[in-house]
Design a protein around this motif. Structure first.
Motif, PDB file in Angstrom:
ATOM      1  N   ALA A 202     -30.038 -53.623  41.235  1.00 54.09           N
ATOM      2  CA  ALA A 202     -30.743 -52.657  42.070  1.00 54.09           C
ATOM      3  C   ALA A 202     -30.035 -52.488  43.408  1.00 54.09           C
ATOM      4  CB  ALA A 202     -32.184 -53.109  42.295  1.00 54.09           C
ATOM      5  N   ALA A 203     -29.586 -51.259  43.676  1.00 56.36           N
ATOM      6  CA  ALA A 203     -28.903 -50.930  44.934  1.00 56.36           C
ATOM      7  C   ALA A 203     -29.825 -50.073  45.774  1.00 56.36           C
ATOM      8  CB  ALA A 203     -27.595 -50.190  44.655  1.00 56.36           C
ATOM      9  N   ALA A 204     -30.210 -50.580  46.941  1.00 56.47           N
ATOM     10  CA  ALA A 204     -31.188 -49.888  47.773  1.00 56.47           C
ATOM     11  C   ALA A 204     -30.568 -49.422  49.084  1.00 56.47           C
ATOM     12  CB  ALA A 204     -32.371 -50.811  48.071  1.00 56.47           C
ATOM     13  N   GLN A 205     -31.108 -48.344  49.608  1.00 56.72           N
ATOM     14  CA  GLN A 205     -30.777 -47.991  50.980  1.00 56.72           C
ATOM     15  C   GLN A 205     -31.468 -48.977  51.924  1.00 56.72           C
ATOM     16  OE1 GLN A 205     -30.170 -44.351  52.792  1.00 56.72           O
ATOM     17  NE2 GLN A 205     -30.289 -43.094  50.941  1.00 56.72           N
ATOM     18  N   GLY A 206     -30.777 -49.302  53.011  1.00 54.37           N
ATOM     19  CA  GLY A 206     -31.337 -50.178  54.018  1.00 54.37           C
ATOM     20  C   GLY A 206     -31.699 -49.403  55.273  1.00 54.37           C
ATOM     21  N   GLY A 207     -31.616 -50.066  56.407  1.00 57.08           N
ATOM     22  CA  GLY A 207     -31.965 -49.426  57.667  1.00 57.08           C
ATOM     23  C   GLY A 207     -33.453 -49.504  57.949  1.00 57.08           C
ATOM     24  N   GLU A 208     -33.913 -48.708  58.917  1.00 55.86           N
ATOM     25  CA  GLU A 208     -35.305 -48.775  59.350  1.00 55.86           C
ATOM     26  C   GLU A 208     -36.262 -48.038  58.408  1.00 55.86           C
ATOM     27  OE1 GLU A 208     -35.584 -47.369  63.312  1.00 55.86           O
ATOM     28  OE2 GLU A 208     -34.352 -48.982  64.163  1.00 55.86           O
ATOM     29  N   ARG A 209     -35.782 -47.014  57.742  1.00 56.03           N
ATOM     30  CA  ARG A 209     -36.678 -46.184  56.919  1.00 56.03           C
ATOM     31  C   ARG A 209     -36.974 -46.792  55.561  1.00 56.03           C
ATOM     32  NH1 ARG A 209     -35.659 -39.775  55.361  1.00 56.03           N
ATOM     33  NH2 ARG A 209     -37.680 -39.435  54.378  1.00 56.03           N
ATOM     34  N   TYR A 210     -36.026 -47.549  55.028  1.00 55.08           N
ATOM     35  CA  TYR A 210     -36.124 -48.058  53.666  1.00 55.08           C
ATOM     36  C   TYR A 210     -36.200 -49.586  53.659  1.00 55.08           C
ATOM     37  CZ  TYR A 210     -34.616 -43.275  52.741  1.00 55.08           C
ATOM     38  OH  TYR A 210     -34.527 -41.898  52.725  1.00 55.08           O
ATOM     39  N   THR A 211     -36.589 -50.131  52.506  1.00 52.82           N
ATOM     40  CA  THR A 211     -36.805 -51.578  52.431  1.00 52.82           C
ATOM     41  C   THR A 211     -35.525 -52.393  52.438  1.00 52.82           C
ATOM     42  OG1 THR A 211     -36.809 -51.539  50.015  1.00 52.82           O
ATOM     43  CG2 THR A 211     -38.938 -51.314  51.112  1.00 52.82           C
ATOM     44  N   GLY A 212     -34.400 -51.788  51.947  1.00 54.00           N
ATOM     45  CA  GLY A 212     -33.236 -52.625  51.716  1.00 54.00           C
ATOM     46  C   GLY A 212     -33.520 -53.594  50.577  1.00 54.00           C
ATOM     47  N   HIS A 213     -32.991 -54.812  50.705  1.00 59.51           N
ATOM     48  CA  HIS A 213     -33.200 -55.872  49.714  1.00 59.51           C
ATOM     49  C   HIS A 213     -32.670 -55.481  48.338  1.00 59.51           C
ATOM     50  CE1 HIS A 213     -35.428 -58.851  52.138  1.00 59.51           C
ATOM     51  NE2 HIS A 213     -35.667 -57.781  52.876  1.00 59.51           N
TER      52      HIS A 213
END
Length: 267
Positions: A202-213
């Protein structure tokens, strides 16, 4: 299969995003001996605000974003998966995953089936849903099934991918942060791995808007490696014999009594 999972925070600047991807992937090379590199949903261009016109920024499958991925795939000698908005003449775009092979050729694409009309958001007002057809692709002799973000909440898609031969599920996402969301993210990824005895990447967007992880889960549901919220690359070896061992000990797929797609239990 050696996997690299890229976590990043995309912006509403397509050229800047391409440059950021190249910059982040520059830390990898052919000597890393990677088979698969996975980037998040909407890597090409972030969703932006709800009034941001995604039709105006969507690209064709032979556009600059896929061309950049092709260059990187050839340089790394690896298959690359990443999310984009695919242009449709006279209509809303698709939320699309592209799969580019180590030769730079577009292997396949997957148009997100389940649009995120949930948690007060209406993705269907900005994008078209794809056809209800599971997409599985061969990577280094392994069958890899494709899902995007909100698809994760629909276990029937994961099961359809496994019925089509997938032993690994790849889930690029821009999983919006909020109450319960990180817990849902981890729990659902682990559930899809456990109930299907597969690896989940699982590749997620990070930063303030998204969960990351961003993370990799093994067929037992254990988290092998996990990122935090910052831009980074995590790596894991996804081994076929781990799936075989899990399915030998826990033959839940073989023990099913409900119908597979298009079949009755007695057929």
């Amino acid at each position: 299969m050696r996997v690299a999972v890229v976590q990043l925070a995309a912006e509403i600047d397509s050229r800047g995003n391409r440059e950021a991807v190249v910059r982040q992937l520059s830390t990898l090379g052919a000597d890393d001996d990677l088979d698969l590199v996975v980037l998040p949903e909407a890597t090409m261009h972030d969703f932006g605000s709800t009034d941001h016109d995604l039709s105006a920024v969507a690209e064709p499958l032979d556009g600059p974003f896929v061309a950049m991925l092709a260059t990187e795939a050839v340089r790394l000698g690896a298959t690359v998966v990443a999310g984009m908005f695919e242009r449709v003449d006279g209509a809303l775009p698709f939320n699309t995953l592209v799969v580019v092979g180590p030769d730079g050729a577009l292997r396949t694409s997957y148009r997100k089936i389940h649009l995120y009309d949930s948690f007060g958001y209406k993705e269907s007002e900005r994008l078209l849903p794809g056809e209800v057809e599971p997409v599985v692709v061969d990577v280094d002799g392994r069958r890899v099934g494709l899902m995007t973000c909100y698809d994760l909440r629909f276990p029937e898609l994961a099961r359809a991918l496994v019925d089509a031969g997938a032993e690994t599920l790849v889930v690029p996402a821009a999983w919006v942060a909020g109450d319960h969301k990180l817990d849902h993210w981890r729990t659902l990824l682990r559930a899809r791995a456990i109930e299907n005895t597969v690896h989940v990447v699982a590749a997620a967007q990070g930063g303030e808007r998204y969960t990351g992880h961003s993370l990799v889960v093994d067929p037992w549901g254990s988290i092998v490696v996990e990122a935090d919220s910052d831009d980074r690359i995590i790596r894991a070896d996804v081994l076929a014999d781990e799936v075989a061992r899990a399915r030998d000990v826990n033959p839940s797929l073989a023990n099913r009594r409900l119908a597979r797609q298009g079949r009755t239990p007695s057929s």
